[in-house]
Motif scaffolding. Structure first.
Motif, PDB file in Angstrom:
ATOM      1  N   ASP A  11     -56.957   0.136  46.932  1.00 47.29           N
ATOM      2  CA  ASP A  11     -56.120   1.245  46.481  1.00 47.29           C
ATOM      3  C   ASP A  11     -54.783   1.233  47.228  1.00 47.29           C
ATOM      4  O   ASP A  11     -54.749   1.276  48.467  1.00 47.29           O
ATOM      5  CB  ASP A  11     -56.832   2.575  46.708  1.00 47.29           C
ATOM      6  N   GLY A  31     -63.902   2.932  36.903  1.00 46.24           N
ATOM      7  CA  GLY A  31     -62.714   2.806  36.071  1.00 46.24           C
ATOM      8  C   GLY A  31     -62.593   1.633  35.130  1.00 46.24           C
ATOM      9  O   GLY A  31     -61.818   1.722  34.164  1.00 46.24           O
ATOM     10  N   TYR A  34     -63.228   2.613  31.415  1.00 41.75           N
ATOM     11  CA  TYR A  34     -62.214   3.567  30.952  1.00 41.75           C
ATOM     12  C   TYR A  34     -60.907   2.851  30.631  1.00 41.75           C
ATOM     13  O   TYR A  34     -60.270   3.092  29.598  1.00 41.75           O
ATOM     14  CB  TYR A  34     -61.948   4.618  32.025  1.00 41.75           C
ATOM     15  N   LEU A  35     -60.473   1.971  31.534  1.00 44.76           N
ATOM     16  CA  LEU A  35     -59.211   1.256  31.329  1.00 44.76           C
ATOM     17  C   LEU A  35     -59.283   0.347  30.115  1.00 44.76           C
ATOM     18  O   LEU A  35     -58.308   0.217  29.358  1.00 44.76           O
ATOM     19  CB  LEU A  35     -58.878   0.444  32.576  1.00 44.76           C
ATOM     20  N   LEU A 319     -56.275  -0.763  38.212  1.00 46.27           N
ATOM     21  CA  LEU A 319     -56.306   0.663  37.914  1.00 46.27           C
ATOM     22  C   LEU A 319     -54.943   1.239  38.284  1.00 46.27           C
ATOM     23  O   LEU A 319     -54.475   1.062  39.403  1.00 46.27           O
ATOM     24  CB  LEU A 319     -57.406   1.354  38.734  1.00 46.27           C
ATOM     25  N   THR A 320     -54.310   1.911  37.331  1.00 46.46           N
ATOM     26  CA  THR A 320     -53.010   2.524  37.578  1.00 46.46           C
ATOM     27  C   THR A 320     -53.134   4.032  37.399  1.00 46.46           C
ATOM     28  O   THR A 320     -53.644   4.502  36.381  1.00 46.46           O
ATOM     29  CB  THR A 320     -51.950   1.993  36.599  1.00 46.46           C
ATOM     30  N   ARG A 321     -52.676   4.762  38.422  1.00 43.62           N
ATOM     31  CA  ARG A 321     -52.704   6.217  38.349  1.00 43.62           C
ATOM     32  C   ARG A 321     -51.320   6.764  38.684  1.00 43.62           C
ATOM     33  O   ARG A 321     -50.618   6.207  39.526  1.00 43.62           O
ATOM     34  CB  ARG A 321     -53.746   6.796  39.312  1.00 43.62           C
ATOM     35  N   ASN A 329     -55.577  10.566  43.014  1.00 44.54           N
ATOM     36  CA  ASN A 329     -56.938  10.531  42.505  1.00 44.54           C
ATOM     37  C   ASN A 329     -57.060  11.400  41.258  1.00 44.54           C
ATOM     38  O   ASN A 329     -56.494  12.494  41.185  1.00 44.54           O
ATOM     39  CB  ASN A 329     -57.920  11.040  43.559  1.00 44.54           C
ATOM     40  N   VAL A 330     -57.819  10.925  40.276  1.00 44.14           N
ATOM     41  CA  VAL A 330     -58.001  11.682  39.035  1.00 44.14           C
ATOM     42  C   VAL A 330     -58.623  13.037  39.327  1.00 44.14           C
ATOM     43  O   VAL A 330     -58.240  14.055  38.751  1.00 44.14           O
ATOM     44  CB  VAL A 330     -58.864  10.875  38.041  1.00 44.14           C
ATOM     45  N   THR A 336     -54.790   8.555  34.695  1.00 42.71           N
ATOM     46  CA  THR A 336     -55.001   7.110  34.628  1.00 42.71           C
ATOM     47  C   THR A 336     -54.261   6.518  33.432  1.00 42.71           C
ATOM     48  O   THR A 336     -54.291   7.081  32.336  1.00 42.71           O
ATOM     49  CB  THR A 336     -56.498   6.789  34.515  1.00 42.71           C
TER      50      THR A 336
END
Length: 345
Positions: A11, A31, A34-35, A319-321, A329-330, A336
């Motif tokens: 991260d 993740g 989801y991605l 993972l991109t946020r 953090n979500v 996301t």
């Protein structure tokens, strides 16, 4: 012996000129499914299609890389022999990520791999093999964190029995805690241990990992200066973040620059009691993102969190946020996004 972590996620935050890793999720990074689905949804959006017609893009999904990483360890390191191994996704079933488990199960089955989703307390162990919903399991895809396991270990006897028997391949194993805990950054950034690193590794640590220490009454060095750790951290809160050694979702994180003096004192007290880490604050770069609120579009300066998925020596997907707050953090309010790569810069 199989590697410490078959799947992991580093991260990182974008800084004005580079990036800084602030922790590693070495146990069971969430993740990838989801991605995978988000990217497919984006590709169907008319506005994105118009953009991609003008600027061709490609997308690297972490989901097939996750499957490849798990199979590699199962076959080459665990020496599993099933041509089409049966998976079990194991966690508690009342967690928000249950929806991702269903996406992973559907993906595995489309690829020809049978899969079950099961609560760790509902597993059976027969002759050393794990059974889930009556089906013999070759690969146990562990999404249950070690800390969560310990909270209910008395109800998970089959889970532990199968782990000890080593007939079903557990990925990741409990040994991942060695790299999962945030304290590993204290080891990497402490001059007392850096002699084990090569010059190239030392340079990488210096450039991309913030100064980190276990929060305890001790003497150490900060930017070359000898300090009394607790008192220095107390007197210079704007430079530091205090966070749990083993937690996720931004839980328990105290940002010194955003805390009052009393809040910071309480964070130090709690950290000393519970074994938290203290980390130097990262100078985070912000990018303007368009956000629609009350029917109006406006630019919101947002932090960008780029978190590559790691499979042994290989990287596969990110993972991109983004977040308008100081935590990405979500569960702390971040959002996301799939990261597409321009084919032609």
């Amino acid at each position: 012996m199989i590697r410490l972590s078959a799947t992991a996620r580093m991260d990182a935050f974008l800084t004005p000129n580079s990036f800084k890793f602030v922790e590693i999720n070495g146990e069971s990074p969430a993740g990838p499914a989801y991605l995978h689905e988000l990217a497919a949804i984006y590709r169907e959006l008319p506005i994105f299609r118009e953009f991609a017609d003008r600027y061709p893009v490609r997308y690297v999904s972490p989901l097939p890389h996750t499957l490849s990483g798990l199979l590699h360890v199962y076959r080459d390191e665990f020496e599993g022999t099933a041509e089409r191994p049966t998976f079990a996704i194991v966690d508690r079933l009342n967690v928000p990520t249950i929806h991702e488990f269903r996406l992973v199960k559907a993906y595995l089955e489309r690829q020809g791999y049978p899969c079950e989703i099961v609560d760790a307390r509902e597993l059976e162990c027969r002759d050393g093999w794990i059974y889930a919903n009556g089906r013999k399991i070759d690969i146990l895809y562990r999404r249950l964190l070690t800390s969560e396991y310990y909270e209910m270990k008395d109800d998970c006897r089959a889970f532990l029995e199968g782990y000890r028997a080593q007939k079903t391949c557990y990925l990741n194993s409990f040994r991942t805690s060695l790299v999962h805990k945030k304290a590993i950054f204290a080891f990497l950034t402490d001059e007392r241990y850096s002699h084990v690193l090569t010059p190239e590794q030392k340079y990488a640590v210096q450039e991309h990992i913030p100064w980190t220490r276990m929060l305890r009454a001790s003497k150490t060095r900060f930017r070359g200066l000898p300090i009394d750790l607790v008192e220095f951290v107390r007197a210079n809160r704007r430079y530091f973040v205090i966070k749990p050694n083993d937690d996720y979702g931004g839980a328990g994180v105290t940002l010194g620059f955003a805390a009052t003096e009393s809040e910071w004192d309480e964070a130090i007290r709690t950290g000393l009691e519970k074994g938290h880490v203290v980390q130097e604050t990262v100078e985070i770069h912000r990018e303007p993102f368009l956000v629609k609120k009350d029917g109006q579009w406006s630019e919101v300066p947002s932090i960008v969190d780029l978190d590559p998925y790691i499979f042994g020596p290989m990287m596969g997907g990110i993972l991109t946020r983004v977040s308008g707050s100081n935590l990405a953090n979500v569960t702390a309010g971040g959002g996301t996004l799939p990261m597409f790569i321009l084919r032609y810069a």
